[in-house]
Write a protein that holds these residues in place. Sequence first.
Motif, PDB file in Angstrom:
ATOM      1  N   ASN A  73      -3.146  -1.640   9.584  1.00 44.27           N
ATOM      2  CA  ASN A  73      -2.084  -1.358   8.614  1.00 44.27           C
ATOM      3  C   ASN A  73      -0.698  -1.549   9.221  1.00 44.27           C
TER       4      ASN A  73
ATOM      5  N   LYS B 146     -15.096   9.895  14.404  1.00 42.63           N
ATOM      6  CA  LYS B 146     -14.775   8.756  13.527  1.00 42.63           C
ATOM      7  C   LYS B 146     -14.507   7.488  14.347  1.00 42.63           C
TER       8      LYS B 146
ATOM      9  N   ALA C 218       4.976   6.336   4.234  1.00 42.44           N
ATOM     10  CA  ALA C 218       5.099   7.803   4.325  1.00 42.44           C
ATOM     11  C   ALA C 218       4.284   8.319   5.497  1.00 42.44           C
ATOM     12  N   SER C 219       3.092   7.782   5.650  1.00 36.12           N
ATOM     13  CA  SER C 219       2.211   8.224   6.730  1.00 36.12           C
ATOM     14  C   SER C 219       2.781   7.863   8.103  1.00 36.12           C
TER      15      SER C 219
ATOM     16  N   ASN D 294      -6.510  15.771   3.468  1.00 37.21           N
ATOM     17  CA  ASN D 294      -5.636  15.374   2.356  1.00 37.21           C
ATOM     18  C   ASN D 294      -5.400  13.872   2.270  1.00 37.21           C
TER      19      ASN D 294
ATOM     20  N   GLU E 139       0.835  -1.206   0.000  1.00 38.57           N
ATOM     21  CA  GLU E 139       0.000   0.000   0.000  1.00 38.57           C
ATOM     22  C   GLU E 139       0.867   1.251   0.000  1.00 38.57           C
TER      23      GLU E 139
ATOM     24  N   LYS F 268       0.213  19.319  10.049  1.00 37.75           N
ATOM     25  CA  LYS F 268      -0.570  20.280   9.252  1.00 37.75           C
ATOM     26  C   LYS F 268      -2.017  20.435   9.737  1.00 37.75           C
TER      27      LYS F 268
ATOM     28  N   SER G 224      -0.903  10.157  12.134  1.00 40.46           N
ATOM     29  CA  SER G 224      -0.779  10.716  10.793  1.00 40.46           C
ATOM     30  C   SER G 224      -2.093  10.640  10.025  1.00 40.46           C
ATOM     31  N   LEU G 225      -2.780   9.509  10.099  1.00 41.83           N
ATOM     32  CA  LEU G 225      -4.024   9.401   9.337  1.00 41.83           C
ATOM     33  C   LEU G 225      -5.113  10.308   9.917  1.00 41.83           C
TER      34      LEU G 225
ATOM     35  N   ALA H  60      -8.396   3.964  13.528  1.00 42.32           N
ATOM     36  CA  ALA H  60      -8.463   4.319  12.111  1.00 42.32           C
ATOM     37  C   ALA H  60      -7.853   3.233  11.230  1.00 42.32           C
ATOM     38  N   HIS H  61      -6.623   2.871  11.506  1.00 43.46           N
ATOM     39  CA  HIS H  61      -5.993   1.845  10.650  1.00 43.46           C
ATOM     40  C   HIS H  61      -4.859   1.120  11.374  1.00 43.46           C
TER      41      HIS H  61
ATOM     42  N   ALA I 294      -3.170  12.436  -0.861  1.00 47.50           N
ATOM     43  CA  ALA I 294      -1.936  11.720  -0.505  1.00 47.50           C
ATOM     44  C   ALA I 294      -1.864  10.403  -1.251  1.00 47.50           C
ATOM     45  N   HIS I 295      -2.988   9.685  -1.305  1.00 43.67           N
ATOM     46  CA  HIS I 295      -2.976   8.381  -1.973  1.00 43.67           C
ATOM     47  C   HIS I 295      -2.919   8.533  -3.491  1.00 43.67           C
TER      48      HIS I 295
ATOM     49  N   ASN J 234       5.764   7.164   8.784  1.00 44.19           N
ATOM     50  CA  ASN J 234       7.021   7.912   8.959  1.00 44.19           C
ATOM     51  C   ASN J 234       6.740   9.342   9.435  1.00 44.19           C
ATOM     52  N   ARG J 235       5.690   9.946   8.874  1.00 41.34           N
ATOM     53  CA  ARG J 235       5.324  11.289   9.336  1.00 41.34           C
ATOM     54  C   ARG J 235       4.914  11.234  10.810  1.00 41.34           C
TER      55      ARG J 235
ATOM     56  N   ALA K 125      -4.339  13.605   8.613  1.00 43.65           N
ATOM     57  CA  ALA K 125      -4.643  13.743   7.184  1.00 43.65           C
ATOM     58  C   ALA K 125      -6.144  13.938   6.974  1.00 43.65           C
TER      59      ALA K 125
HETATM   60  C1  LIG Z   1       1.471  11.318   2.663  1.00 38.64           C
HETATM   61  C2  LIG Z   1       1.583  12.263   3.833  1.00 38.64           C
HETATM   62  C3  LIG Z   1       2.576  11.679   4.851  1.00 38.64           C
HETATM   63  C4  LIG Z   1       2.136  13.589   3.336  1.00 38.64           C
HETATM   64  O1  LIG Z   1       2.071  14.497   4.421  1.00 38.64           O
HETATM   65  P1  LIG Z   1       2.692  15.946   4.389  1.00 38.64           P
HETATM   66  O2  LIG Z   1       2.491  16.522   5.719  1.00 38.64           O
HETATM   67  O3  LIG Z   1       2.170  16.726   3.226  1.00 38.64           O
HETATM   68  O4  LIG Z   1       4.209  15.612   4.090  1.00 38.64           O
HETATM   69  P2  LIG Z   1       5.512  16.503   4.152  1.00 38.64           P
HETATM   70  O5  LIG Z   1       6.116  16.441   2.767  1.00 38.64           O
HETATM   71  O6  LIG Z   1       5.273  17.853   4.745  1.00 38.64           O
HETATM   72  O7  LIG Z   1       6.434  15.655   5.157  1.00 38.64           O
HETATM   73  C5  LIG Z   1       6.115  15.499   6.515  1.00 38.64           C
HETATM   74  C6  LIG Z   1       6.782  14.235   7.016  1.00 38.64           C
HETATM   75  O8  LIG Z   1       6.096  13.076   6.488  1.00 38.64           O
HETATM   76  C7  LIG Z   1       7.065  12.069   6.158  1.00 38.64           C
HETATM   77  N1  LIG Z   1       6.996  11.805   4.698  1.00 38.64           N
HETATM   78  C8  LIG Z   1       6.370  12.554   3.764  1.00 38.64           C
HETATM   79  N2  LIG Z   1       6.486  11.973   2.543  1.00 38.64           N
HETATM   80  C9  LIG Z   1       7.190  10.849   2.718  1.00 38.64           C
HETATM   81  C10 LIG Z   1       7.619   9.832   1.829  1.00 38.64           C
HETATM   82  N3  LIG Z   1       7.341   9.853   0.516  1.00 38.64           N
HETATM   83  N4  LIG Z   1       8.295   8.789   2.349  1.00 38.64           N
HETATM   84  C11 LIG Z   1       8.592   8.755   3.663  1.00 38.64           C
HETATM   85  N5  LIG Z   1       8.217   9.707   4.549  1.00 38.64           N
HETATM   86  C12 LIG Z   1       7.516  10.734   4.081  1.00 38.64           C
HETATM   87  C13 LIG Z   1       8.402  12.587   6.596  1.00 38.64           C
HETATM   88  O9  LIG Z   1       8.646  12.165   7.922  1.00 38.64           O
HETATM   89  C14 LIG Z   1       8.202  14.069   6.544  1.00 38.64           C
HETATM   90  O10 LIG Z   1       9.049  14.783   7.426  1.00 38.64           O
HETATM   91  P3  LIG Z   1      10.558  15.205   6.942  1.00 38.64           P
HETATM   92  O11 LIG Z   1      11.366  13.972   7.055  1.00 38.64           O
HETATM   93  O12 LIG Z   1      10.480  15.695   5.516  1.00 38.64           O
HETATM   94  O13 LIG Z   1      10.945  16.266   7.923  1.00 38.64           O
HETATM   95  C15 LIG Z   1       0.224  12.534   4.512  1.00 38.64           C
HETATM   96  O14 LIG Z   1      -0.654  13.131   3.591  1.00 38.64           O
HETATM   97  C16 LIG Z   1      -0.436  11.337   5.092  1.00 38.64           C
HETATM   98  O15 LIG Z   1       0.054  10.722   6.023  1.00 38.64           O
HETATM   99  N6  LIG Z   1      -1.626  10.986   4.598  1.00 38.64           N
HETATM  100  C17 LIG Z   1      -2.391   9.862   5.173  1.00 38.64           C
HETATM  101  C18 LIG Z   1      -2.093   8.603   4.421  1.00 38.64           C
HETATM  102  C19 LIG Z   1      -2.410   7.384   5.275  1.00 38.64           C
HETATM  103  O16 LIG Z   1      -2.362   7.410   6.489  1.00 38.64           O
HETATM  104  N7  LIG Z   1      -2.669   6.294   4.630  1.00 38.64           N
HETATM  105  C20 LIG Z   1      -2.858   5.072   5.394  1.00 38.64           C
HETATM  106  C21 LIG Z   1      -3.595   4.123   4.694  1.00 38.64           C
HETATM  107  S1  LIG Z   1      -5.318   4.573   4.626  1.00 38.64           S
HETATM  108  C22 LIG Z   1      -6.106   3.052   4.805  1.00 38.64           C
HETATM  109  O17 LIG Z   1      -5.541   2.047   4.393  1.00 38.64           O
HETATM  110  C23 LIG Z   1      -7.242   2.905   5.716  1.00 38.64           C
HETATM  111  C24 LIG Z   1      -8.495   3.779   5.678  1.00 38.64           C
HETATM  112  C25 LIG Z   1      -8.191   5.246   5.343  1.00 38.64           C
HETATM  113  O18 LIG Z   1      -9.458   3.291   4.764  1.00 38.64           O
HETATM  114  C26 LIG Z   1      -9.007   3.590   7.116  1.00 38.64           C
HETATM  115  C27 LIG Z   1     -10.124   4.534   7.497  1.00 38.64           C
HETATM  116  O19 LIG Z   1     -11.288   4.274   7.184  1.00 38.64           O
HETATM  117  O20 LIG Z   1      -9.798   5.553   8.150  1.00 38.64           O
END
Ligand SMILES: CC(C)(COP(=O)([O-])OP(=O)([O-])OC[C@H]1O[C@@H](n2cnc3c(N)ncnc32)[C@H](O)[C@@H]1OP(=O)([O-])[O-])[C@@H](O)C(=O)NCCC(=O)NCCSC(=O)C[C@@](C)(O)CC(=O)[O-]
Length: 405
Positions: free
Chosen positions: A293, A274, A106-107, A395, A101, A261, A386-387, A289-290, A399-400, A109-110, A390
Motif C-alpha cells: 500500500n 499474522k 489516515a492509517s 477496528n 483506497e 489504541k 497502524s494496521l 501486512a500491507h 475504519a474502512h 498518518n496515524r 487496528a
Molecule cells: C482509520 C484509523 C487511522 C482511525 O484510528 P483512530 O485511532 O480511531 O483515530 P483517531 O481519530 O484517534 O486519530 C489518531 C491519529 O490517526 C490519524 N488520523 C485519523 N483519522 C484521520 C484522517 N481522516 N485523515 C488523516 N489522519 C487521520 C491522525 O494522525 C490522528 O492523530 P491526530 O492528528 O488527531 O492527533 C485506524 O482505524 C486505522 O488506521 N485503521 C487501519 C486502516 C488501514 O490500515 N487500512 C490500510 C488498508 S488495509 C488493506 O488494504 C490491506 C489488508 C488489510 O487487506 C492487508 C491484510 O491482509 O492485512
Amino acid sequence: MTDTDAGALADRVREGDLRLYELEEHADADVAAAARRLLVEEQSGADLGTTGEYAFPAADAEPNVENMTGAVQIPVGVVGPVEIDGGAISGERYLPMATTEGALLASVNRGCAALNDAGGAGARVLKNRMTRAPAFRVADVAEAEALASWARDNVDALREAAESTTGHGELREVTPYVVGNNVYLRFAYDTKDAMGMNMATIATEAACAVVEEETPAHLVALSGNLCSDKKPAAVNAVEGRGRTVAADVTVPRDVVERTLKTTPEAVAEVNTRKNLVGSAKAGALGFNAHVANSVAAMFLATGQDAAQVVEGANAITTAERREGDLYVSVTLASLEVGTVGGGTRLPTQAEALDVLGVRGGGDPPGSNGDALAEAVAVAALAGELSLLSALASRNLSSAHADLGR
Ligand SMILES: CC(C)(COP(=O)([O-])OP(=O)([O-])OC[C@H]1O[C@@H](n2cnc3c(N)ncnc32)[C@H](O)[C@@H]1OP(=O)([O-])[O-])[C@@H](O)C(=O)NCCC(=O)NCCSC(=O)C[C@@](C)(O)CC(=O)[O-]
Ligand SMILES: NC(=O)C1=CN([C@@H]2O[C@H](COP(=O)(O)OP(=O)(O)OC[C@H]3O[C@@H](n4cnc5c(N)ncnc54)[C@H](OP(=O)(O)O)[C@@H]3O)[C@@H](O)[C@H]2O)C=CC1
C-alpha cells in the motif's frame, strides 16, 4: 489545437492512411491525443472529456507512453510531516501518496503520529544493486561450468564493456547461475539516482557482446528472469534488487496505548501470528501486512514504475516488546526507485519529489535515490504500525466502513 485538426487526423486513421501510433509525426502531441480520443469515443461510446483535461503538454510525456489519449488522475495527499533519522534523509518530511483506497492515508498518518511521538523513525539503505540476468545457451553442463568460471575470471572485461554505455552506472557483481545447458549471468549495478532498468539493460547488452565474442555461449534472451523484474521471486528477497532498505522505531507504551489504541504485546502477537506464521502457511514472499500500500501510493505520486510494486512488497515486518515498549522494523529487500529518468520527470511527479526534497540527481550521485528509498521505508513502517494496531484493537472493518466507502 482545433477540433478540425484532430478531426482531420482521425479521418486519416479511419481511411487507413495513418496508424493510430503515427499521429505525432503529423501533428503536435496534444492534437494527436485529441484525435485518438475521438476514435476511441466513436468505437466505444465512452466520453473521454475528463481524460483529455490534463495539465501538462502531451509532448512532455512522449518518453513515457505511446498512443497517448490523455491522463488518468489519481487523488494525491500527504501524511506527516514525519521525523526521519535516515542515512540519506533526515528531519521532518511530508510524504506524498496517491491512492484510491480510502482510510489508507489516515492509517499511515496515524502511524506517522506514533513515529513522531516516539522521536522519529530510523532508516538506512543496506544495499543498492539493480540487476539484469541474460540467459545463455551452451552445449552441455561442462560448457556451462566453463562459462560460469570464465565470467568469474573476466569481470573486469565485462565491466569495461558495460560501463562504456553509461556515465553513471557502475557494474559491481556478475553472479553465474547454471541450470543444465542454460547459464544466467546476474549483472548487478549501482545505478546512482536512476531506478536503472534501462541503464542496466543497455549496459548488459554491451557486456553480452563480449561473452559471445570470447566464449561459445549463445545469448538467448537479454532478460532471462533471474533478474528478476516485475515478478514475485525469491532471488530478490534473498539477494536484494534496487535498494534494500530498512526502517525501525521503538514506540513507548503510552504512545501505543494513546495513539494506536492497543498494547505492545497485542501488536507483537498480531505480527507473529499474522505476518510471520500466517504468511509462512500461505507460502508468501512478503511477510508483512500491507507494505504494498505505501509502496504503491508513493510510487504513483513520485513517478516510479508501478509494475515494480511487485518487488517493493517483498518485505518482512518484525515486532517485539522491548522493556515494556514496542520495537517494530520493516525491511524491504527489493525496492526499485529513482529520482531521475522514467516517470520522475513528469510535472506532478516531479512536484512530489520536491515535497520530499529529492528531485533529480543527488550530490553525491545516488544520495537522492537513497533518500527516496528511506522515505518509502518510513511510510511502510508507519502503515505497518497502524494496521497491526487496528487489527489488534479490532477496528479494521469499522475504519474502512467509516472512511473508505
Ligand atoms: C482509520 C484509523 C487511522 C482511525 O484510528 P483512530 O485511532 O480511531 O483515530 P483517531 O481519530 O484517534 O486519530 C489518531 C491519529 O490517526 C490519524 N488520523 C485519523 N483519522 C484521520 C484522517 N481522516 N485523515 C488523516 N489522519 C487521520 C491522525 O494522525 C490522528 O492523530 P491526530 O492528528 O488527531 O492527533 C485506524 O482505524 C486505522 O488506521 N485503521 C487501519 C486502516 C488501514 O490500515 N487500512 C490500510 C488498508 S488495509 C488493506 O488494504 C490491506 C489488508 C488489510 O487487506 C492487508 C491484510 O491482509 O492485512
Ligand atoms: N529496458 C527495460 O528492460 C526496462 C525499462 N523500464 C523502464 O526504464 C525506465 C527507468 O530506467 P532508468 O535507466 O532508471 O532511466 P532512464 O532510461 O530514463 O535513464 C536515466 C539516465 O539518467 C542519467 N542520469 C543523469 N543523472 C543521473 C544520476 N544522478 N544518477 C543516475 N543516472 C543519471 C543516466 O545516464 P547515463 O547512463 O548516460 O549516465 C541514466 O542512464 C522507466 O521508464 C521504466 O519504466 C522498466 C523495466 C524494464
